[in-house]
Design a protein around this motif. Sequence first.
Motif: not given
Length: 619
Positions: A127-150
Amino acid sequence: MCGIVGYIGARNTLSVLIKGLKSLEYRGYDSAGVSFIRNGELTVIKKKGKVKELYKAIDESGYNLSESGKNSISAGIGHTRWATHGAPSDENSHPHLSMNGKICVVHNGIIENYAELRSYLKKKGYEFSSDTDTEVAAQLIEYYYTKGGDQDFEGSIRRALQDIVGSYALCVLCVDFPDKIICAKKDNPIVIGLGENENFIASDIPALIEYTRDVVFMEDNCILIMTKDSIVIKDVHGEVVDYEVSHVDWDADAAQKGGYAHFMMKEMFEEPKAFEATVAPRIKDGDIYLEHFPCTREFVSDIRSINIVACGTAYHAGCIGKYLIEKLCRIPVTCTVASEFIYSDPIIDEHTLTVVISQSGETLDTRNAMREAKNRGSKTLAIVNVIGSTIAREADHVLYTAAGPEISVASTKAYTTQLGCVYLLALKFAKTLGTITPEKYTDYQYELLEMPSKLKRILDVQDRIQRFASSEFNAESIFFIGRGLDYYLSMEASLKLKEISYIHSEAYAGGELKHGTIALIEDGTLVVSPITQDELAGKMESNIKEVSTRGATVLAIIPERFAEREFSCNEKFIIPDCDELFAPILTALPCQLFAYYMAVNKGCDIDKPRNLAKSVTVE
Ligand code: M6R
């Protein structure tokens, strides 16, 4: 444009971040924020408006902001935002947190495929709380950070960057790594400041200069892993890369107002010194020396055409350069606005010298133009003010202007020193090619060396410009007209006026007005006319007569030798005499002062005009 600061060390982090953001205010912004890790918790405080609003919000949250305050923060980052995606608001301000609150990002630049990434992440439940392009970077990093579990902080950033298309200076905190800041850079500047048991990052030197002079300019497509006592820079594949430490010798006070009401005023007063520092060390024993630039006969004779590219004020300095080089060296020169150059299918090859001019050395349009010229085989020379900036590093050769930090958005001393460099270049080329007599070569060097004292004489009588501006500041539209070099100078004078006073203004070649624009001249229209060229003065008198007969109020800027001459003007501002070829260096200053006082009278925000940014890093 946006500004970034980051700090890890024993000082009060919040004080370092706020001071750093304040020193980057000149870049232009509409909101500001910080985030930091304290006792294992990640906190974000951000506000629409000025840094002082942010300061208030931090203070009201109970944090100690005093410089001597004890530091319980292990790492912090801050940002000033110049809105591109999403209006200025608290929500759209940086830093941006990822959905699980573990990853926090500040970003300069534009993520071009953000819409695509956003819908991809939404499908994954983000879920996104802003209209910015930047928030995508934060979410994407989290996505890969949590994805593999490592939970690989560095690896998740590297992986996210593979998906991101666009430009970025990205700084990231992760609550699980409280002593680390990771940054990634592509097409937006990041300077690392090195200290003892402390390290800094910023988008520009003024944010660091109080603490350290030893800096590293990050290269594109690299990732920085910073702790308080180490910096490691890696490429996109994770391989460690070498870096060079540069020493910046700017005076820390240079980035302070030093008693002047505005940076712009201070910077105009610095012009004599800045011009001297740019020109004098390069003139020795009757010759001109351009360090690191091969001015051998072989090199210069191989140049069949010169291509100057730049933006805004720097472009106007380039126009003067075109006139000079063609006149003195008889080499054909084109001068093109950088944003147009790239798409113009330019006719250049290995016999072309491309001269790019940029104060910041970071302007994206200018950088792209230089890269395009290089791709087409052109040699490149950059005239740049900021040491170690991207353009300076990427050009084949560099000539630095010695303006020192220019903080005001309106460029003043940078323009004068850019002129200094283009004059040196034109003269040196002419000497090398034998298109100037030895006598003229010597005389012209003296002309350059005498400029600082003549600039001081203009500053001594600047109150005359102030008085004129006080009576004219209600003007709705102002025309600058000139011929030859005075026309190119008029273009810069007009830009200066409109950018800080918001008064509509246009610059016209003296002879061109009658082909249409003269229809706009009516009772009381203000026309400013530099008249410094002997051969063209008579023609200019006809042109100002044409407008004064139609009711215009005319200010003529003329050299001493024309003081007794009759001009159809209401007011004259007299500048010291010099060889007419050198007049723009002197004429620029009264025009800058005029713009300044018009804006002051109108109550404008002088150093940070609306909608503008100091360093324009978007296309
Ligand atoms: O940093 P640069 O010299 O490349 O910047 C180019 C223009 O953005 C800049 O000169 C701009 O026009 C100034 N605000 C004018 O005062």
